[in-house]
Motif scaffolding. Structure first.
Motif, PDB file in Angstrom:
ATOM      1  N   UNK A 234       1.246  -0.888   0.116  1.00 32.52           N
ATOM      2  CA  UNK A 234      -0.577  -0.284   0.077  1.00 32.52           C
ATOM      3  C   UNK A 234       0.768   1.288   0.281  1.00 32.52           C
ATOM      4  N   UNK A 235       1.966   0.666  -0.274  1.00 32.64           N
ATOM      5  CA  UNK A 235       3.108   2.444  -0.219  1.00 32.64           C
ATOM      6  C   UNK A 235       4.040   2.370   1.531  1.00 32.64           C
ATOM      7  N   UNK A 236       2.958   1.710   2.297  1.00 31.52           N
ATOM      8  CA  UNK A 236       3.404   2.719   3.824  1.00 31.52           C
ATOM      9  C   UNK A 236       5.012   2.054   4.000  1.00 31.52           C
ATOM     10  N   UNK A 237       5.500   2.838   5.109  1.00 30.20           N
ATOM     11  CA  UNK A 237       7.012   2.318   5.601  1.00 30.20           C
ATOM     12  C   UNK A 237       6.797   2.665   7.500  1.00 30.20           C
ATOM     13  N   UNK A 238       7.409   2.234   7.572  1.00 20.54           N
ATOM     14  CA  UNK A 238       8.366   2.586   9.461  1.00 20.54           C
ATOM     15  C   UNK A 238       9.796   2.387   8.728  1.00 20.54           C
ATOM     16  N   UNK A 239      10.332   3.305   9.894  1.00 16.78           N
ATOM     17  CA  UNK A 239      11.928   3.499  10.291  1.00 16.78           C
ATOM     18  C   UNK A 239      11.749   3.720  11.274  1.00 16.78           C
ATOM     19  N   UNK A 240      12.587   2.304  12.010  1.00 22.13           N
ATOM     20  CA  UNK A 240      12.641   1.585  13.852  1.00 22.13           C
ATOM     21  C   UNK A 240      13.821   1.538  14.415  1.00 22.13           C
ATOM     22  N   UNK A 241      14.061   2.890  15.344  1.00 24.46           N
ATOM     23  CA  UNK A 241      15.254   2.437  16.260  1.00 24.46           C
ATOM     24  C   UNK A 241      15.403   3.188  16.022  1.00 24.46           C
ATOM     25  N   UNK A 242      15.085   4.885  15.166  1.00 23.70           N
ATOM     26  CA  UNK A 242      15.960   5.501  15.086  1.00 23.70           C
ATOM     27  C   UNK A 242      16.928   6.449  15.934  1.00 23.70           C
ATOM     28  N   UNK A 243      18.315   6.938  15.932  1.00 23.59           N
ATOM     29  CA  UNK A 243      18.488   7.473  17.617  1.00 23.59           C
ATOM     30  C   UNK A 243      17.682   9.539  16.483  1.00 23.59           C
ATOM     31  N   UNK A 244      17.334   9.770  18.104  1.00 25.58           N
ATOM     32  CA  UNK A 244      17.138  11.404  17.607  1.00 25.58           C
ATOM     33  C   UNK A 244      17.978  12.248  17.208  1.00 25.58           C
ATOM     34  N   UNK A 245      17.228  13.329  16.264  1.00 29.24           N
ATOM     35  CA  UNK A 245      18.355  14.452  15.055  1.00 29.24           C
ATOM     36  C   UNK A 245      17.295  14.421  13.842  1.00 29.24           C
TER      37      UNK A 245
END
Length: 282
Positions: A234-245
């Motif tokens: 469906x075109x959805x994505x999720x980038x997990x565990x991204x350090x703050x910045x």
């Protein structure tokens, strides 16, 4: 043994994952972990897909190496080397290509002794296969079966705290064709265990003139850290565990679509929060 093939289960896992987050919540600024008690550890599995019909991984155990008080009771079995098998590991065969677009599968939710955790080990069984053009082929995984896939953790686990670790399995880099029609599994796994990590979510919209599904690679970078994931159907994505910045984001559509790369600058990720970049129109 069970197989991950249920759409309703996938939706439930997304909601649960977002609710839990990838955080270790504590108001204690002490640099020393409290000894003598337990910490809760949750381990989940997700994936960046490759060009296969299925990639089935046989999960048999999840273990943690923790230096802790010898008198601490552990929910799980510790071997002679100090590896602790987490209690109630969700063993089974999982199709990694079902774990995209922010979907994750919980593997374990258990207590371990508070202390310094140096490694996590994922132990696989023998039922590992890859399906290519409709044909199922075995995945050769000798090292994983014998001693497990060891991932560096190097984190203090404080008594009474909850820790969520995400095993991000890169299928495209992990499966190696040998040239004689067989395949080897040499896992490339990113372990996300940032205490102040956030998540970046959104959806990629393709022009209405394109009638076929277009899978895109979404990646963010700050120059030293790069995290990527593919879009789902469906075109959805999720980038997990991204350090703050603050990051630059790129959407790279598959070459056959003829679409160009889409870029966004200055995407801010805050500690323990989800950043929704909305709809990105190619």
């Amino acid at each position: 043994m069970h197989y991950l093939k249920n759409g309703t289960l996938k939706s439930l896992m997304v909601a649960t994952f977002i609710a839990l987050g990838l955080t270790s919540c504590s108001d204690d600024d002490s640099s020393e972990a409290a000894m003598g008690g337990n910490a809760n550890v949750t381990v989940r599995l997700t994936d960046a897909p490759g060009d296969y019909d299925e990639v089935n991984i046989d999960v048999q155990d999840v273990q943690v190496m923790v230096e802790a008080d010898a008198e601490t009771e552990v929910e799980g079995d510790a071997d002679a080397e100090g590896w602790v098998s987490l209690e109630d590991v969700q063993t089974g065969v999982y199709d990694l290509l079902e774990l995209t677009g922010g979907i994750s599968q919980i593997l374990a939710d258990s207590e371990v002794p508070a202390g310094y955790a140096s490694q996590i080990r994922l132990v696989l069984g023998t039922e590992n296969t890859v399906v290519v053009n409709g044909e199922s082929k075995p995945l050769n995984t000798p090292s994983a079966q014998q001693s497990g896939l060891k991932l560096q953790l190097n984190k203090e686990l404080e008594e009474g705290e909850n820790y969520a670790f995400l095993l991000d399995f890169d299928v495209e880099e992990s499966i190696v064709a040998t040239g004689n029609g067989s395949y080897n599994l040499k896992p490339v796994i990113r372990l996300s265990a940032e205490a102040d990590a956030g998540m970046v979510v959104g959806s990629v919209i393709v022009p209405e003139t394109i009638e076929t599904n277009v899978q895109s690679l979404v990646k963010i970078t700050d120059g030293s850290i790069t995290i990527s994931a593919y879009t789902d159907a469906s075109g959805n994505f999720a980038l997990n565990g991204v350090p703050a910045g603050t990051y630059d984001l790129e959407v790279v559509p598959e070459v056959a679509s003829g679409l160009t790369v889409f870029a966004v600058s200055d995407v801010e990720v805050k500690p323990n929060e989800t950043t929704d970049v909305g709809e990105l129109e190619l």
